[in-house]
Each structure stands twice: as structure tokens, then as C-alpha cells.
Design an enzyme around this catalytic site. Structure first.
Site, PDB file in Angstrom:
ATOM      1  N   ASP A 195       0.898  -1.084  -0.088  1.00  0.00           N
ATOM      2  CA  ASP A 195       0.087   0.052  -0.033  1.00  0.00           C
ATOM      3  C   ASP A 195       0.794   1.410  -0.027  1.00  0.00           C
ATOM      4  O   ASP A 195       0.347   2.317   0.407  1.00  0.00           O
ATOM      5  CB  ASP A 195      -0.763   0.009   1.396  1.00  0.00           C
ATOM      6  CG  ASP A 195      -0.135   0.132   2.547  1.00  0.00           C
ATOM      7  OD1 ASP A 195       1.123  -0.017   2.445  1.00  0.00           O
ATOM      8  OD2 ASP A 195      -0.804   0.260   3.428  1.00  0.00           O
ATOM      9  N   TYR A 491      -5.572  -4.236  13.360  1.00  0.00           N
ATOM     10  CA  TYR A 491      -6.358  -3.034  13.282  1.00  0.00           C
ATOM     11  C   TYR A 491      -7.542  -3.020  13.640  1.00  0.00           C
ATOM     12  O   TYR A 491      -8.751  -2.981  13.114  1.00  0.00           O
ATOM     13  CB  TYR A 491      -6.510  -2.598  11.841  1.00  0.00           C
ATOM     14  CG  TYR A 491      -4.805  -2.003  11.436  1.00  0.00           C
ATOM     15  CD1 TYR A 491      -4.665  -0.680  11.440  1.00  0.00           C
ATOM     16  CD2 TYR A 491      -4.150  -2.860  10.829  1.00  0.00           C
ATOM     17  CE1 TYR A 491      -3.262  -0.256  11.001  1.00  0.00           C
ATOM     18  CE2 TYR A 491      -2.836  -2.486  10.427  1.00  0.00           C
ATOM     19  CZ  TYR A 491      -2.517  -1.090  10.427  1.00  0.00           C
ATOM     20  OH  TYR A 491      -1.178  -0.508   9.952  1.00  0.00           O
TER      21      TYR A 491
END
Length: 618
Positions: A195, A491
Site C-alpha cells: 500500500d 487494526y
């Protein structure tokens, strides 16, 4: 020509100096010249990638039928112009500049060293190919004396290719689109599963260096034993060049005040330092980042004359680890820091000493003691400051999201590890080797693969623990069994149960406990966090606001405090230090916004909150 075949044909490693990769430091016997500055630059047409090779752009100064622009080195080329074709270019880009050399170098051994070129590089001196290198984040060097013109103009040409394949580290693939209703003939794009933006170019300094014909090629330093009154250092020196047998080695250690404190003779041996000043990380001792200097000098016994001299900074410290902790100089470490990126506006991943220094000032301000080089090795200039300022570093290779674990990928992976350890083996700041980030480690084939990678890393260096950052479930992962320390990215409240901050503490405690109970190894949470657009606020907090970013942190902190009391959580590293560039994606507004600082290095509310947290952690 097929991409992979073409790249394999061009990138045939030749002439590269693969032994020592000492940073080129001037001394009484060594001189350096930088080639940093403005180079000439051109990109290959998307449909004619091999044009530069066919037309031999390297054989003469780039000529009028090539569209040439100015390009700063070091920098990523992507954001320097207003041209989308350059920003998003995939394939070959060409750099060139000219230079003169001092005539005094004619009797010396001359090398050119690149700190980093992303990803493939081919180098010509005065039209002659001298080396090539694969791997975008580590240095390479080649001897070029035979190809230089003294008293005349020289030129250097570098062809750079940022294409990623299933056999590069990191991986990617070229995808051809054959739907003629949507894409013109031959249309292709680069795809990858990480990413961060795939910045390209000559990212770090290009340095010419001159050494004697017989020279110091490599130095290895290890602390073998330490007490309050004595530090014993093992050193080993490798020589290069001609007439090596005519030279002996003198090793001297100087303290931070440049006073001689110990000495020895020979290519290898032990040196004892009385009452050593230990290298300590930030927050663990009043003396932080203490460095000695090892001076290696060659001596020509027959001529009774000195030869090559090299000085290497180092720290005296030792690392231990067990099922619940990592220890520096016998004292348990708690990592409080960041995942980071080498990323800045305009410069991309190019070395920028202003940004680099600002980042260290911010990390000191926030009272961090550590960071991970996510997801690739960082510059040597950055690592030098980690040594000097006492920051702990988890040093990571660019093995991001690995899949398709075949032997060709394994070879590239191990070569990258070899180059990383060779570069950073003497750094006191480096306390763990990370062999990858978020691989598909639930696949059966990954077990044998990562066993081999972990064992290979230990064969290179037994003095530091081996880790890897894991994202698969503790129940399905097959790699953690081969590691010394377990690092996980989680997360909760963001990618899972989005917005449900009330679940974070519970889920994090369960997760870390499960990893430790299964493997009986210490755990570091190397990523957690939430995206936040600077200046966006709501009450009650919702995702993407600065307020929710802080709420998510607060709930994680509650879990970390409880886990630390349980005795096996040894660190927390928030993702991320600062916002950074990503590929264009509809779910990210111009980049990853999980930074506690903006990309311009201004604090969000989260930075102040994190500063209070880190100030109370010891």
C-alpha cells in the site's frame, strides 16, 4: 519481448563488487567525490521499452532525438515534473551526467557506489557497461578505474527499471488488458499488493571514491563479552586489491573524545576496553547512543610505510532474548515507536537530509525510542543518526505480502537479506532482523520457505533475534514457529469491526495472548491505528476524524498496559509516523492518512496524545 525475459536478459549481474560495502568515508588515504546534482533524464516510450538499448543511449551523451529533461539526484523522479506519464511510468528510465576526476586518482583504485536505485539498474562508464544490480533499497559498488579518462571528460549512464514481478522483492506483476472495448492494443499496467507508492529513480547518493590499490574491503565488529570493568570486542578485517601479503593490520579504538583506549594487530582478534561506555537506547540510561571509533590501518612492512586507513563508528552493547523479552545490556526493552516510510513531498523516497533530521527531532519530541524500517531498508544516513541518537531499529527487508513461494523467489529473498546484513551488521541501533511483512503465511508451502529464510538469516548473524511481521491468524500462521520474536499487525476498530471502539481492548488482549500462548515468544504489536484527515472532527467520534484516531489509540493503550503486566508484550509501534503516498485508490484520499503527523510533518491531535503516552512509558 516478454517483460520477464527482457529484464533477465538485460540484468545479468556482472562486475559488481559483492564483498564489503563499507560506506565511502574520506581518510588520510581515501578521497571521495559526489555525483549528486542535476542529471539528464529520459524515459522509454511505453511501447518501445528496449529502444534505449537498441539505439545505445549509453554510448554517447543523450542526443536530440530523445526527449531529455533535468532530474535531481538523489530523488524519486515521479513527482518532479507536471507530467503524468513520468509520475506513473513503468519500465526503463535513463539518467546521465558527465564528470572530471583529479589526475592524482590515476594511481588509485576508483569505485562508484550507489546508495539505492529502484529497482533494477544497469551502469555504463564512458559507454562501457560496468555493472548491474537488482533490488531497489540497498547499495552496490563497482571498480571503474579501467574505464576512466584522466584529464578528460567522463560520463556515466544509468538505466533504471521499476518493474516488479512475482520473483522480485517486493513482488508485483505486469497485467495486460485484452478487452478491446475498454483498452487499446498492448495496454498494460503494473500491479502490486503493498500500500505504498512504488517510487522509482536514483534514491540515494552516488559517490566516487579513490582508495589505494591495496585497500580495506570489509570490517566486522562483535561484542563478545561485557562487564562493568571490561568490554571485549572481536574484529575481523578483509583486504582487497593487489599485494595483500605485503601488508599488516593495526587496529585502534578511540572513545567519543578521540582518545586512544585500546589497540591490537592482525586481520582479526579481540580488543579489550577498560571500563567501557555502553551503547544504550533512549530512555534506558543517562548515556544514550555512545559510539567508539575503530580505526583500521594497513602497514607496508617492507616499505615501512602506512597504507589504507578506514574509521568505523560502533557501539559496545549486547543483546539477549528469551520467551518473554528482549534485553539490551541485561535490561529488558519495551519498544515504543513507529512504523515509518521514507516518503516526502516532491522528493518521494529520495534522500533528503532536511526531512530526515526533522523526523528525528519529532521522534525525540514525542519520546519514542524505536522504529521499524517498514517495509524496506532505509538510507545509511538515516541509520547513522539512529546509532548516534540511541534509537532501536527493527531492520526489515522489502519482502512485503509474499506469495507464490518458489525457489526463484527464495533466492532473491536471501540475496536481499545477505546485502542487508552485510550493510548493517555493525550498527548498534539494529537489534532485530525482520525477514518480511504480512506474508501469506497460512499456506502450507510457506512453512518450509520461512524456515529456510529464518535459518539463513541466523547463518549471517547470530547476535540478533529474527522476526517477521505477521497478519494471518495465530491459528493458521505457519511462520511464527521459526522466529525468535513475534511481530503482529492488528487494526481492531478499523479494518475489522469498523467504528466499534468498544471492542478494541478486549480483542487486542485476546489476540496477543493467543500468539504468546501458542509459541511462548515475546510479542511486539508493530502496527495498529486509524486513518484521520487533519482538521476533520466530530463528536461523537466517527472514522476518518482526528477524534476517532485518538479514541482507537486510547482503547489500544488499555490493552497494552494489561498485556505488559502479563509479561510478554514488549512493544507498541503505531502505524504510522506520518501520512505517506500510496497508489491511486478510491478509499484513500491521495495517500495513507494513518500518520500521527501529516505528510508535511505537522502534528495531528494524535501526536500530542501519543506524546503523553510515550512520556509515561519506561
Amino acid at each position: 519481448m516478454h517483460w520477464r525475459i527482457f529484464l533477465a536478459t538485460v540484468i545479468a549481474v556482472n562486475g559488481i563488487h559483492a564483498s564489503g560495502i563499507l560506506y565511502p568515508r574520506p581518510s588520510e588515504s581515501r578521497e571521495t567525490l559526489t555525483l549528486d546534482g542535476i542529471w539528464k533524464f529520459a524515459i522509454a516510450n511505453k511501447t518501445e521499452q528496449d529502444k534505449g538499448f537498441k539505439e545505445k543511449w549509453y554510448a554517447a551523451p543523450l542526443h536530440h532525438n530523445v526527449e531529455v529533461i533535468d532530474m535531481p539526484v538523489p530523488s524519486s523522479y515521479n513527482d518532479i515534473t507536471q507530467d503524468t506519464n513520468i509520475r506513473d511510468h513503468i519500465g526503463w528510465a535513463w539518467y546521465q551526467r558527465d564528470f572530471f576526476l583529479p589526475k592524482s586518482w590515476k594511481t588509485q583504485q576508483v569505485s562508484v557506489r550507489f546508495g539505492s536505485v529502484n529497482y533494477y539498474a544497469v551502469v555504463w562508464i564512458n559507454g562501457v557497461e560496468v555493472t548491474s544490480h537488482s533490488g531497489g533499497y540497498l547499495p552496490f559498488e563497482v571498480k571503474i578505474s579501467d574505464h576512466l579518462k584522466f584529464g578528460h571528460l567522463n560520463w556515466i549512464t544509468v538505466a533504471v527499471n521499476n518493474t516488479l514481478t512475482p520473483w522480485t522483492i517486493p513482488q508485483g506483476k505486469i497485467v495486460y488488458h485484452n478487452d478491446s472495448q475498454r483498452y487499446p492494443a498492448g495496454y498494460y499496467e503494473q500491479q502490486y499488493n503493498f500500500d505504498f507508492f512504488n517510487f522509482a529513480g536514483i534514491h540515494r547518493p552516488v559517490i566516487l571514491s579513490a582508495t589505494p590499490k591495496t585497500y580495506i574491503d570489509d570490517i566486522t565488529i562483535n561484542t563478545t563479552s561485557v562487564t562493568d570493568s571490561l568490554g571485549v570486542i572481536f574484529y575481523s578485517v578483509e583486504l582487497g586489491g593487489s599485494k595483500i601479503a605485503a601488508y599488516s593490520v593495526i587496529a585502534e579504538i578511540y572513545d567519543a573524545q578521540h582518545r586512544l583506549v585500546a589497540q591490537a594487530k592482525g586481520l582479526k582478534g579481540e580488543i579489550s576496553i577498560n571500563n567501557p561506555n555502553l551503547w544504550w537506547p533512549r530512555g534506558m540510561n543517562e548515556s544514550v547512543g555512545y559510539l567508539y571509533t575503530l580505526k583500521i590501518q594497513l602497514w607496508n612492512d617492507a616499505k615501512n610505510a602506512e597504507g589504507d586507513i578506514y574509521r568505523l563508528p560502533f557501539g559496545v552493547r549486547f543483546i539477549e532474548w528469551n520467551s518473554t523479552g528482549v534485553y539490551i545490556n541485561g535490561k529488558g526493552v519495551y519498544f515504543k515507536g513507529f512504523g515509518r516510510h521514507e516518503d516526502a513531498i516532491l522528493r518521494g523516497r529520495g534522500l533528503d537530509l532536511v526531512t530526515l533530521t526533522k523526523d528525528y527531532n519529532l521522534m525525540r519530541w514525542i519520546e519514542a525510542n524505536s522504529f521499524r524500517t517498514s517495509h524496506y531498508p532505509y538510507s545509511e544516513e538515516l541509520m547513522d543518526l539512529a546509532d548516534q541518537q540511541g534509537f532501536l531499529v527493527i531492520d526489515e527487508v522489502p519482502a512485503v505480502g509474499l506469495d507464490n513461494f518458489d525457489d526463484e523467489l527464495l533466492e532473491a529473498h536471501m540475496q536481499t537479506l545477505k546485502e542487508l546484513v552485510q550493510r548493517d551488521k555493525n550498527r548498534p541501533a539494529v537489534v532485530m532482523w525482520s525477514i518480511g511483512n504480512e506474508p501469506q503465511s497460512q499456506k502450507q508451502v510457506s512453512a518450509r520457505y520461512f524456515e529456510r529464510v529464518a535459518n539463513y538469516t541466523r547463518s549471517l548473524d547470530l547476535a540478533r533475534p529474527v522476526t517477521m511481521v505477521l497478519a494471518q491468524s495465530y491459528a493458521s500462521d505457519l511462520a511464527a514457529q521459526f522466529l525468535d520474536v513475534i511481530c503482529i499487525n492488528r487494526y481492531f476498530g478499523w479494518y475489522s469491526d469498523t467504528g466499534h471502539s468498544e471492542l478494541i481492548t478486549y480483542q487486542m488482549i485476546k489476540e496477543v495472548t493467543a500468539w504468546h500462548d501458542k509459541h511462548l515468544k515475546p510479542v511486539v504489536v508493530t502496527e495498529y491505528g486509524a486513518g484521520a484527515l487533519a482538521g476533520l472532527h466530530t463528536d461523537p467520534p466517527v472514522v476518518w476524524t482526528e477524534d476517532y484516531q485518538v479514541v482507537l489509540m486510547e482503547q489500544n493503550f488499555k490493552a497494552f498496559d494489561q498485556l505488559r503486566e502479563m509479561g510478554y508484550l514488549i512493544g507498541e509501534m503505531i502505524w504510522n509516523f506520518a501520512d505517506f503516498a500510496t497508489p491511486q485508490e478510491y478509499f484513500r484520499p491521495t495517500g495513507c492518512m494513518k500518520g500521527v503527523f501529516t505528510r508535511e510533518r505537522q502534528p495531528k491531535f494524535a501526536a500530542h496524545f501519543l506524546r503523553r503516552r510515550y512520556a509515561q512509558l519506561t
